[in-house]
Design an enzyme around this catalytic site. Structure first.
Site, PDB file in Angstrom:
ATOM      1  N   ARG A   1     109.494  64.551   9.114  1.00 45.71           N
ATOM      2  CA  ARG A   1     110.683  65.391   9.342  1.00 45.71           C
ATOM      3  C   ARG A   1     111.582  65.412   8.099  1.00 45.71           C
ATOM      4  NH1 ARG A   1     114.472  64.059  14.403  1.00 45.71           N
ATOM      5  NH2 ARG A   1     115.090  62.333  13.059  1.00 45.71           N
TER       6      ARG A   1
ATOM      7  N   LYS B   1     117.607  68.279   9.263  1.00 48.37           N
ATOM      8  CA  LYS B   1     118.503  67.135   9.445  1.00 48.37           C
ATOM      9  C   LYS B   1     119.248  66.936   8.128  1.00 48.37           C
ATOM     10  CE  LYS B   1     118.572  62.562  11.566  1.00 48.37           C
ATOM     11  NZ  LYS B   1     119.673  62.801  12.496  1.00 48.37           N
TER      12      LYS B   1
ATOM     13  N   GLU C   1     121.760  70.838  22.463  1.00 52.16           N
ATOM     14  CA  GLU C   1     121.633  69.382  22.300  1.00 52.16           C
ATOM     15  C   GLU C   1     123.021  68.764  22.254  1.00 52.16           C
ATOM     16  OE1 GLU C   1     119.915  68.215  18.525  1.00 52.16           O
ATOM     17  OE2 GLU C   1     120.799  69.916  17.504  1.00 52.16           O
TER      18      GLU C   1
END
Ligand code: PMP
Length: 290
Positions: A52, A151, A184
């Protein structure tokens, strides 16, 4: 003797781990990061986190100066240097030092650092009793602006939502996207259970592809619990049988109240408890040895 920090290829003492005020990670939030856990001498899902991290870096055209193998070594080396077998690991790559303009072309060398430390989770009792959360007015970043799958160090969107949660006396906030769909939380993914089926929003909607989220989806399949990555609104939250949040720091935490509506019986649900138990088993036996 303080903590040993990995900084640009070297282990340095905490008070010597300094970064330039011209670093674009600091000036613009230009960079990417991971939060990783080590349990009982093993780093949990390290390959998934590295995958990721490198995807986030690719998405923002940031070339990480180490390959995945070297980054993995650096993480393990930092844990060993600090004698840690249970830890929270923060792995950060910034665009590096540049000038006061925002142009990343002026940043020749990305900064890489790794902090290994303890983590404070939500209060322990919330894992037994379940937590109360609210939905907040600040919407999650648009996928066409900054895709939440990246991220990045730019967490102001989440911080604004966190401030709204704090003002309401809550520990976490559920964020919606521009169309009012649940996406989220500020630092956690969200799941609901309805009629025995486990639902979580799909990542394309504007959701971080959480490592814990993905682990829970895999666990559910193993436990023969039906899973659906589907779009839903606040109505589905209010009428859910169960709800829980997932994250590397939070692990799996039950939610029993949302916007003052009691979820299910007002206690952690059966499927939630089963998944929590299985997740604990997994963290004990899986991972890359330190
Ligand atoms: N969503 C957001 C916005 C996050 O920052 C995080 C990580 N703290 C998560 C979800 C959970 O992801 P993971 O399970 O990979 O920690």
């Amino acid at each position: 003797m303080g903590l040993k920090i990995y900084l640009d290829g070297k282990l340095v003492n905490e008070d010597e781990a300094r970064i330039s005020v011209f670093d674009h990670g600091l000036l613009y939030g230009d960079g990417v990061f991971e939060g990783i856990r080590a349990y009982n001498g093993r780093v949990f899902k390290l390959d998934e986190h590295l995958h990721r991290l490198y995807d986030s870096a690719r998405a923002i055209m940031l070339k990480i100066p180490l390959d995945k193998k070297e980054t993995k070594k650096a993480v393990l080396m930092t844990l060993r240097a600090n004698g840690l077998s249970n830890a929270y690991i923060r792995l950060v790559v910034t665009r590096g030092k540049g000038d006061l303009g925002l142009d990343p072309k002026k940043c020749p060398k990305p900064t890489v650092f790794i902090i290994t430390h303890k983590i404070t989770l939500y209060p322990r009792e919330l894992y037994y009793k379940g937590m109360e959360v609210i939905t907040v007015p600040t919407i999650r970043n648009l996928v066409s602006a900054i895709d939440p799958q990246i991220k990045s160090l730019n967490y102001l969107n989440n911080i604004l939502a966190k401030i709204e949660a704090n003002l309401a006396g809550m520990q976490e906030a559920i964020m919606l996207n521009k169309d009012g769909y649940v996406v989220e939380c500020t630092g956690d993914n969200i799941f609901i259970v309805r009629d025995g089926v486990l639902f979580t929003p799909p990542t394309w909607l504007g959701v971080l592809s959480g490592i814990t989220r993905n682990t829970v989806l895999e666990l559910a399949i193993k436990l023969k619990i039906k899973t659906k990555e589907e779009v839903f609104t606040r109505y589905a939250l209010y009428t859910a049988d169960e709800c829980f949040l997932t994250g590397t720091a939070a692990e799996i935490i039950p939610v029993v109240k949302i916007d003052d509506r009691v979820i299910g019986e007002g206690m952690p649900g059966k499927i939630t408890l089963r998944l929590m138990k299985e997740f604990r088993v997994l963290t004990k036996k899986e991972g890359i040895p330190i």
